[in-house]
Design a protein around this motif. Structure first.
Motif, PDB file in Angstrom:
ATOM      1  N   ALA A 185       2.981  15.682   5.080  1.00  0.00           N
ATOM      2  CA  ALA A 185       3.763  14.595   5.672  1.00  0.00           C
ATOM      3  C   ALA A 185       3.954  13.463   4.666  1.00  0.00           C
ATOM      4  CB  ALA A 185       3.089  14.081   6.940  1.00  0.00           C
ATOM      5  N   LEU A 186       2.917  13.164   3.896  1.00  0.00           N
ATOM      6  CA  LEU A 186       3.032  12.146   2.849  1.00  0.00           C
ATOM      7  C   LEU A 186       4.054  12.566   1.799  1.00  0.00           C
ATOM      8  CD1 LEU A 186       2.257   9.663   1.183  1.00  0.00           C
ATOM      9  CD2 LEU A 186       0.270  10.958   0.341  1.00  0.00           C
ATOM     10  N   VAL A 206       0.847  -1.202   0.000  1.00  0.00           N
ATOM     11  CA  VAL A 206       0.000   0.000   0.000  1.00  0.00           C
ATOM     12  C   VAL A 206       0.883   1.253   0.000  1.00  0.00           C
ATOM     13  CG1 VAL A 206      -1.627   1.354   1.388  1.00  0.00           C
ATOM     14  CG2 VAL A 206      -2.033  -1.082   0.992  1.00  0.00           C
ATOM     15  N   GLY A 207       1.923   1.258   0.848  1.00  0.00           N
ATOM     16  CA  GLY A 207       2.839   2.400   0.884  1.00  0.00           C
ATOM     17  C   GLY A 207       3.458   2.666  -0.467  1.00  0.00           C
ATOM     18  N   VAL A 233      -5.020  11.158  -4.504  1.00  0.00           N
ATOM     19  CA  VAL A 233      -3.940  10.194  -4.275  1.00  0.00           C
ATOM     20  C   VAL A 233      -4.545   8.847  -3.895  1.00  0.00           C
ATOM     21  CG1 VAL A 233      -1.974   9.576  -2.795  1.00  0.00           C
ATOM     22  CG2 VAL A 233      -2.234  11.940  -3.592  1.00  0.00           C
ATOM     23  N   ALA A 234      -5.515   8.866  -2.973  1.00  0.00           N
ATOM     24  CA  ALA A 234      -6.150   7.635  -2.512  1.00  0.00           C
ATOM     25  C   ALA A 234      -6.825   6.904  -3.668  1.00  0.00           C
ATOM     26  CB  ALA A 234      -7.153   7.951  -1.406  1.00  0.00           C
ATOM     27  N   ALA A 235      -7.564   7.641  -4.487  1.00  0.00           N
ATOM     28  CA  ALA A 235      -8.251   7.015  -5.617  1.00  0.00           C
ATOM     29  C   ALA A 235      -7.251   6.387  -6.583  1.00  0.00           C
ATOM     30  CB  ALA A 235      -9.115   8.054  -6.337  1.00  0.00           C
ATOM     31  N   ARG A 236      -6.175   7.093  -6.864  1.00  0.00           N
ATOM     32  CA  ARG A 236      -5.155   6.581  -7.791  1.00  0.00           C
ATOM     33  C   ARG A 236      -4.490   5.334  -7.225  1.00  0.00           C
ATOM     34  NH1 ARG A 236      -1.703   9.162 -12.035  1.00  0.00           N
ATOM     35  NH2 ARG A 236      -3.534  10.465 -12.223  1.00  0.00           N
ATOM     36  N   SER A 276      -7.060   5.829   5.181  1.00  0.00           N
ATOM     37  CA  SER A 276      -5.802   5.070   5.286  1.00  0.00           C
ATOM     38  C   SER A 276      -4.600   5.995   5.173  1.00  0.00           C
ATOM     39  CB  SER A 276      -5.720   4.004   4.198  1.00  0.00           C
ATOM     40  OG  SER A 276      -6.713   3.038   4.380  1.00  0.00           O
ATOM     41  N   ILE A 277      -4.696   6.961   4.271  1.00  0.00           N
ATOM     42  CA  ILE A 277      -3.594   7.907   4.088  1.00  0.00           C
ATOM     43  C   ILE A 277      -3.473   8.810   5.314  1.00  0.00           C
ATOM     44  CG2 ILE A 277      -2.804   9.899   2.739  1.00  0.00           C
ATOM     45  CD1 ILE A 277      -3.872   8.407   0.245  1.00  0.00           C
ATOM     46  N   TYR A 278      -4.604   9.329   5.797  1.00  0.00           N
ATOM     47  CA  TYR A 278      -4.551  10.197   6.980  1.00  0.00           C
ATOM     48  C   TYR A 278      -4.064   9.437   8.215  1.00  0.00           C
ATOM     49  CZ  TYR A 278      -6.807  14.012   4.515  1.00  0.00           C
ATOM     50  OH  TYR A 278      -7.081  15.026   3.642  1.00  0.00           O
TER      51      TYR A 278
END
Length: 188
Positions: free
Chosen positions: A62-63, A17-18, A42-45, A52-54
């Motif tokens: 931060a990402l 996932v990362g 970003v999440a959709a892509r 999950s990203i947050y």
């Protein structure tokens, strides 16, 4: 929760996932530039939920910092060849290869953008620079411990890295091995 449940498997789902999120960020920067996409995009892509990203990174800045540091560290690690000249040549060649590779310009643009966008962006840029300076300093300290004369870390930035980044950012010609070695030779 048991110890087994708490332990993350290297190369498992979390790593996958990362990597997918990092690639989504790099692709979006290449396509749209910094600041022209959201965590949701970003999440959709990447095929993950925004939450999950947050949960993992806390914020877009931060990402983005994590993406830049991960790419720089993975592609341009600090070498230890036994001599400062060898270390600097190897390091400079690795950086040149990274910033001229398929996603190189996107990573350079990301690093530049993180250096001056709002309070969070300024902190992200400062974190990125501090980590890279720490790594450079460790290479230079090793050289001094071997009895070699070593420039300071800003000397490496000014005389080796900056010219390469400028050439890539402004499309000013290739980073040939002779050019990159010449930058190191002039520094030393």
């Amino acid at each position: 929760m048991s110890e087994r449940q708490q332990a993350r498997r290297p190369g498992g789902r979390s790593a996958r996932v990362g990597a997918e999120v990092h690639q989504a960020v790099t692709d979006l920067i290449s396509e749209r530039g910094y600041g022209n996409f959201t965590v949701g995009e970003v999440a959709a892509r990447a095929g993950v939920a925004d939450s999950s990203i947050y949960r993992r990174w806390g914020s877009l800045e931060a990402l983005l910092t994590d993406v830049a540091l991960t790419r720089l560290n993975a592609q341009s690690p600090m070498p230890d060849t036994g001599s400062l000249a060898g270390d600097l040549r190897t390091y400079a060649a690795n950086v040149a290869r990274e910033i001229t590779g398929p996603d190189g310009l996107a990573v350079v643009r990301l690093a530049v953008a993180l250096s001056g966008t709002g309070q969070q962006g300024l902190q992200a840029g400062a974190d990125l620079r501090a980590e890279r300076m720490r790594q450079l300093q460790s290479m230079l300290d090793r050289a001094r411990e071997r009895g070699e004369h070593a420039p300071d870390a800003f000397g490496v930035l000014d005389h080796v890295l900056a010219p390469m980044y400028i050439r890539v950012l402004f499309g000013m010609g290739p980073l040939t091995p002779d050019y990159v070695d010449g930058l190191v030779d002039r520094l030393l």
